[in-house]
Design a protein around this motif. Structure first.
Motif, PDB file in Angstrom:
ATOM      1  N   GLN A 717       0.830  -1.206   0.000  1.00 40.31           N
ATOM      2  CA  GLN A 717       0.000   0.000   0.000  1.00 40.31           C
ATOM      3  C   GLN A 717       0.864   1.256   0.000  1.00 40.31           C
ATOM      4  OE1 GLN A 717      -2.558  -0.462   3.410  1.00 40.31           O
ATOM      5  NE2 GLN A 717      -3.865  -1.987   2.421  1.00 40.31           N
ATOM      6  N   GLU A 720       2.404   1.535  -3.472  1.00 41.31           N
ATOM      7  CA  GLU A 720       1.411   1.964  -4.451  1.00 41.31           C
ATOM      8  C   GLU A 720       1.033   3.427  -4.247  1.00 41.31           C
ATOM      9  OE1 GLU A 720      -1.715  -0.829  -3.860  1.00 41.31           O
ATOM     10  OE2 GLU A 720      -0.755  -2.423  -5.033  1.00 41.31           O
ATOM     11  N   ALA A 721       0.973   3.855  -2.963  1.00 43.21           N
ATOM     12  CA  ALA A 721       0.662   5.258  -2.690  1.00 43.21           C
ATOM     13  C   ALA A 721       1.771   6.173  -3.205  1.00 43.21           C
ATOM     14  CB  ALA A 721       0.458   5.466  -1.189  1.00 43.21           C
ATOM     15  N   GLU A 723       3.884   5.455  -5.652  1.00 48.13           N
ATOM     16  CA  GLU A 723       3.827   5.434  -7.116  1.00 48.13           C
ATOM     17  C   GLU A 723       2.695   6.313  -7.637  1.00 48.13           C
ATOM     18  OE1 GLU A 723       3.427   1.316  -7.947  1.00 48.13           O
ATOM     19  OE2 GLU A 723       5.563   0.854  -7.625  1.00 48.13           O
ATOM     20  N   ARG A 724       1.581   6.291  -6.909  1.00 51.88           N
ATOM     21  CA  ARG A 724       0.439   7.112  -7.315  1.00 51.88           C
ATOM     22  C   ARG A 724       0.773   8.594  -7.209  1.00 51.88           C
ATOM     23  NH1 ARG A 724      -2.879   4.638  -4.578  1.00 51.88           N
ATOM     24  NH2 ARG A 724      -2.916   5.918  -2.706  1.00 51.88           N
ATOM     25  N   ARG A 725       1.454   8.968  -6.096  1.00 49.51           N
ATOM     26  CA  ARG A 725       1.841  10.371  -5.919  1.00 49.51           C
ATOM     27  C   ARG A 725       2.817  10.808  -7.015  1.00 49.51           C
ATOM     28  NH1 ARG A 725       2.223   8.715  -0.526  1.00 49.51           N
ATOM     29  NH2 ARG A 725       4.508   8.629  -0.669  1.00 49.51           N
ATOM     30  N   ARG A 727       3.143   9.486  -9.971  1.00 50.47           N
ATOM     31  CA  ARG A 727       2.425   9.517 -11.250  1.00 50.47           C
ATOM     32  C   ARG A 727       1.589  10.789 -11.366  1.00 50.47           C
ATOM     33  NH1 ARG A 727       0.445   4.994 -10.694  1.00 50.47           N
ATOM     34  NH2 ARG A 727      -1.638   5.536  -9.928  1.00 50.47           N
ATOM     35  N   GLU A 728       0.905  11.133 -10.270  1.00 50.12           N
ATOM     36  CA  GLU A 728       0.072  12.333 -10.290  1.00 50.12           C
ATOM     37  C   GLU A 728       0.927  13.589 -10.455  1.00 50.12           C
ATOM     38  OE1 GLU A 728      -2.012  12.006  -6.634  1.00 50.12           O
ATOM     39  OE2 GLU A 728      -3.515  10.585  -7.391  1.00 50.12           O
ATOM     40  N   GLU A 731       2.003  13.740 -14.037  1.00 48.72           N
ATOM     41  CA  GLU A 731       0.875  14.170 -14.870  1.00 48.72           C
ATOM     42  C   GLU A 731       0.614  15.662 -14.700  1.00 48.72           C
ATOM     43  OE1 GLU A 731      -2.247  11.627 -13.577  1.00 48.72           O
ATOM     44  OE2 GLU A 731      -1.546   9.871 -14.726  1.00 48.72           O
TER      45      GLU A 731
END
Length: 800
Positions: A717, A720-721, A723-725, A727-728, A731
């Motif tokens: 988790q 993934e968090a 990686e999400r940050r 990625r965001e 972007e």
């Protein structure tokens, strides 16, 4: 006719000149009574066994495992010698129906190996009959393609877990409706299947339609089968008796001392019924059936009907259930409550010879005849599930007293009735008829339960109280098992790493706590097998042990406590067939394979030394050589021991490699972690590191796996968090980069406006009207922001 208001004399309990060692909650007296056996040399115990027409479920496990617990305590703790008799009901209305239905369905499938129009037509008729009988609120002419829509609307409350009227809590009625909705829905799906041409299609169709076809085919052809061919029924009963015995052994339930089967007791049952008739407590009807005469029975002093549940003696539903699904309606009964001792067999039902014509035993008479035959006219204990109190056990009592009594007064057949509480799911008891159950073999094979974990759950509840399995109860059971396992591991570790420096200063305090725990457990077990309190006594003692300073505790005191805990948990049946009195410590699951011990304990010792010196910063080549030289595994190993020997060799070789490279201490520590977390873990062994003590060697169990899985889930988790940050953020940067390329003069050139000034600021909206000043002010701020962003972009381009 006698009524509930009749005054009943107190049940006469056995008396003894010495104090009783045990009190038992007795359903006959609805209170706790001193247990005084008829004969101290042998306690006679009869227990109602299975009706073998389907697989046993967890509700059955509740009954038989709990009875096994009480039986083991009687033998192992109170040292009684028991003669434990259990029956197998291998003929009754349920078995006749199920055996006959399965026989007819098998014939139907053999005659119709493909799904033809004839098969579909028969199934539609079966579907119609099933719906009309079991789901009466639906349209009588309901078609399969309308079933889901109409049933969802009309039975919405039931489907959503409410009562039918939506105002009261759901119960067995709603559970039955859910079952019928599922059965009819499955059949409707089979009928609506677009393809029915292949062998797979055929199998799937019959699987979906089976439960509506069974009763329908029986209604058409059931009375026409050759019921003299008892194999129609014994094929079913022999299969499920064998599966029941397998389930019980998998749950560590002791085999009965004697097993009786109804089909093997035909002559004895006839003789038993005949004597009741001769005693004028039963009468014959014109079809050759024999009914028990309750009124005549109660006219004899000392005889009373429905001793166990007198409040239910006029319950028509329970009386009907007691007579069975195939009961023949008759106007010849002296009273509606009179029950069948012997039933004349109708066409399609198996039969045995009797003075009254071909017939078969009533449900209740079987236990009376078999128990009396093996154990005699007076029995210490009779046990079974709480749902058997009335009418089954009350009828057993009446007919057995009628058999053994004389006209001068009643006869006491059973001294103690023990009834186990139900196992419930969402407020409904588990039941074959409700089909709301999980079979024992499903639960064990899926890993939902083990023989130990399920037994612990039952030990944590009162044996005659209901048990509803909840998440909290599961956690409590898991916690107890882990607590005892960890205690055993600690004490067993003392055999390998003795506490040689103990002062013994805490011995006396812990010995007193030990005596208190033993007394608490003894008082609990003598108080009608109060296993919840007994379990708390065990866990409380372990808490006392864990709280004691190990430096002040001698190993022998630890061993004494562990041997006692081992003895008790084995008496409770928590360790397979292990002998409670052999003086050993622990239960199954705490040992690593014997083939592994030589190598695993060696590599664990080396790892402890390497870690200690690596942390201290004094791991020299000479010291490492000395550590490794103590253990030299043989090159040749048997197949089982080879993987463990390989782990030791590989660890030593890796240590040498790090030494040659003059690797830093962190690399040695990482190698030690790898040994613990990968190499040994993959072989089912874990090294539990402890402060100021050698690592504890233990098997990888469910608790350790759960901890690791949770740790891995948390790490996943976090990863993934992150990686999400990232990625965001990427972007966002990409969007800003794209936005920066746009000139501020172009950002408002949209269909929303029709005129702009030289800077690209809108002056007229799409209708040609002036843009309001307030809106212009807001847009100017956006324009300025875009201007700065674009200028930064242009600078970057020019400098590139």
């Amino acid at each position: 006719m006698a009524t509930l208001a009749r005054t009943q004399p107190p049940w006469k309990m056995p008396e003894s000149s010495t104090p009783a060692r045990l009190k038992i909650w007795n359903s006959l007296t609805r209170t706790k009574n001193d247990f005084v056996p008829i004969d101290e040399k042998e306690v006679k115990w009869y227990s109602c066994g299975p009706t073998v027409y389907d697989d046993a479920h967890l509700g059955h496990a509740r009954n038989y495992v709990t009875i096994d617990i009480l039986r083991r305590i009687m033998i192992g703790y109170f040292n009684y010698k028991l003669k434990f008799v259990q029956n197998v009901t291998d003929v009754d209305d349920k078995i006749i129906l199920r055996g006959r239905q399965q026989h007819l369905l098998t014939q139907f499938k053999e005659n119709n190996p493909r799904i033809t129009d004839k098969v579909v037509g028969t199934t539609i008729k079966a579907f119609d009959a099933y719906v009309k009988k079991n789901l009466p609120l639906l349209s009588p002419d309901l078609k399969p393609d309308s079933f889901n829509k109409e049933s969802t609307e009309i039975y919405a409350n039931v489907i959503n877990g409410k009562s039918l009227d939506g105002t009261t809590p759901p119960g067995d009625k709603e559970a039955k409706l859910k079952m019928h909705l599922k059965t009819a829905g499955t059949a409707a799906t089979a009928l609506l299947s677009p393809s029915k041409s292949t062998a797979v299609d055929t199998a799937e169709f019959y699987a979906g339609a089976e439960d509506v076809l069974l009763p329908y085919l029986d209604s058409l052809y059931g009375s026409g089968i050759d019921a003299n061919d008892h194999t129609i029924f014994t094929k079913l009963t022999q299969k499920y008796e064998a599966r029941f015995n397998e389930d019980m052994r998998n749950l560590n339930v002791l085999d009965p001392d004697v097993v009786t089967r109804v089909t093997e007791y035909g002559d004895q049952i006839v003789t038993f019924v005949k004597k009741i008739v001769d005693n004028r407590y039963a009468y014959k009807t014109s079809d050759g059936s024999i009914y028990f005469d309750i009124e005549t029975f109660e006219e004899t002093p000392g005889n009373h009907y429905a001793r166990l549940e007198p409040w239910n003696r006029n319950d028509k539903d329970l009386l009907a259930d007691g007579e069975g699904a195939l009961a023949k309606k008759t106007t010849e009964k002296h009273s509606d409550a009179d029950f069948a001792l012997w039933k004349s067999s109708k066409p399609g039902e198996p039969s045995w010879k009797s003075p009254w014509g071909p017939g078969r035993p009533g449900w209740h008479i079987e236990c009376s005849a078999m128990a009396s035959d093996v154990l005699g006219g007076q029995i210490d204990i009779h046990s079974g599930g709480i749902d058997l109190c009335f009418p089954h056990h009350d009828n057993e009592l009446a007919q057995s007293e009628a058999y053994w009594s004389n006209k001068e007064g009643g006869h006491q057949w059973i001294n103690y009735f023990l009834h186990m509480g139900h196992l419930s799911i969402s407020g409904s008891k588990m039941s074959k008829s409700l089909k709301n159950f999980t079979t024992i073999r499903e639960a064990l094979s899926r890993g939902d339960w083990t023989a130990r974990s399920l037994r612990i759950i039952f030990l944590l509840g009162g044996w005659h109280d209901g048990v509803e399995i909840t998440d909290d109860l599961r956690k409590a059971g898991s916690s107890f098992e882990s607590y005892v396992t960890n205690f055993f591991l600690k004490v067993r570790d003392l055999e390998i790493h003795p506490n040689t420096n103990s002062s013994g200063s805490d011995d006396e305090k812990l010995k007193k706590q030990f005596e208190t725990a033993k007394e608490r457990l003894h008082n609990a077990l003598t108080d009608s097998f109060d296993t919840p309190t007994a379990m708390r006594a065990i866990s409380g003692l372990i808490t006392d042990y864990n709280s004691a300073a190990k430096s002040g505790l001698s190993d022998e005191v630890s061993f004494d406590i562990a041997r006692w805990v081992t003895k008790i948990v084995r008496i409770f049946g928590l360790d397979g067939s292990s002998d409670p009195d052999n003086g050993s410590i622990g239960w199954s699951g705490i040992e690593i394979p014997k083939e592994a011990k030589e190598f695993v304990y060696a590599v664990s010792r080396e790892r402890d030394e390497v870690r200690k010196h690596a942390i201290a910063g004094n791991l020299s080549e000479e010291l490492l050589t000395s550590i490794i030289s103590k253990d030299k595994p043989a090159r040749q190993q048997n197949t089982v021991g080879a993987p463990y020997a390989e782990v030791l060799c590989t660890f030593q070789e890796n240590l040498k490699g790090l030494t040659e490279k003059k690797a830093p201490a962190k690399d040695f520590l990482a190698l030690c972690d790898r040994l613990r977390d990968l190499d040994l873990w993959d072989l089912g062994i874990y090294l539990e590191d402890r402060d100021n003590a050698p690592a504890m060697v233990r098997p990888v169990d469910a608790e350790l796996r759960a901890v690791r899985e949770q740790k891995e889930a948390n790490e996943r988790q976090k990863r993934e968090a992150k990686e999400r940050r990232e990625r965001e953020e990427a972007e966002k940067k990409a969007r800003l980069a794209a936005q920066a390329k746009i000139s501020p003069k172009d950002i408002f050139r949209t269909a929303e406006f029709s005129a702009w000034d030289e800077d690209g600021m809108p002056t007229k909206d799409a209708k040609g009207e002036d843009v309001p000043k307030s809106k212009t002010k807001r847009m100017r701020k956006e324009w300025e922001k875009q201007r700065k962003l674009h200028e930064e972009y242009l600078k970057g381009v020019s400098s590139a």
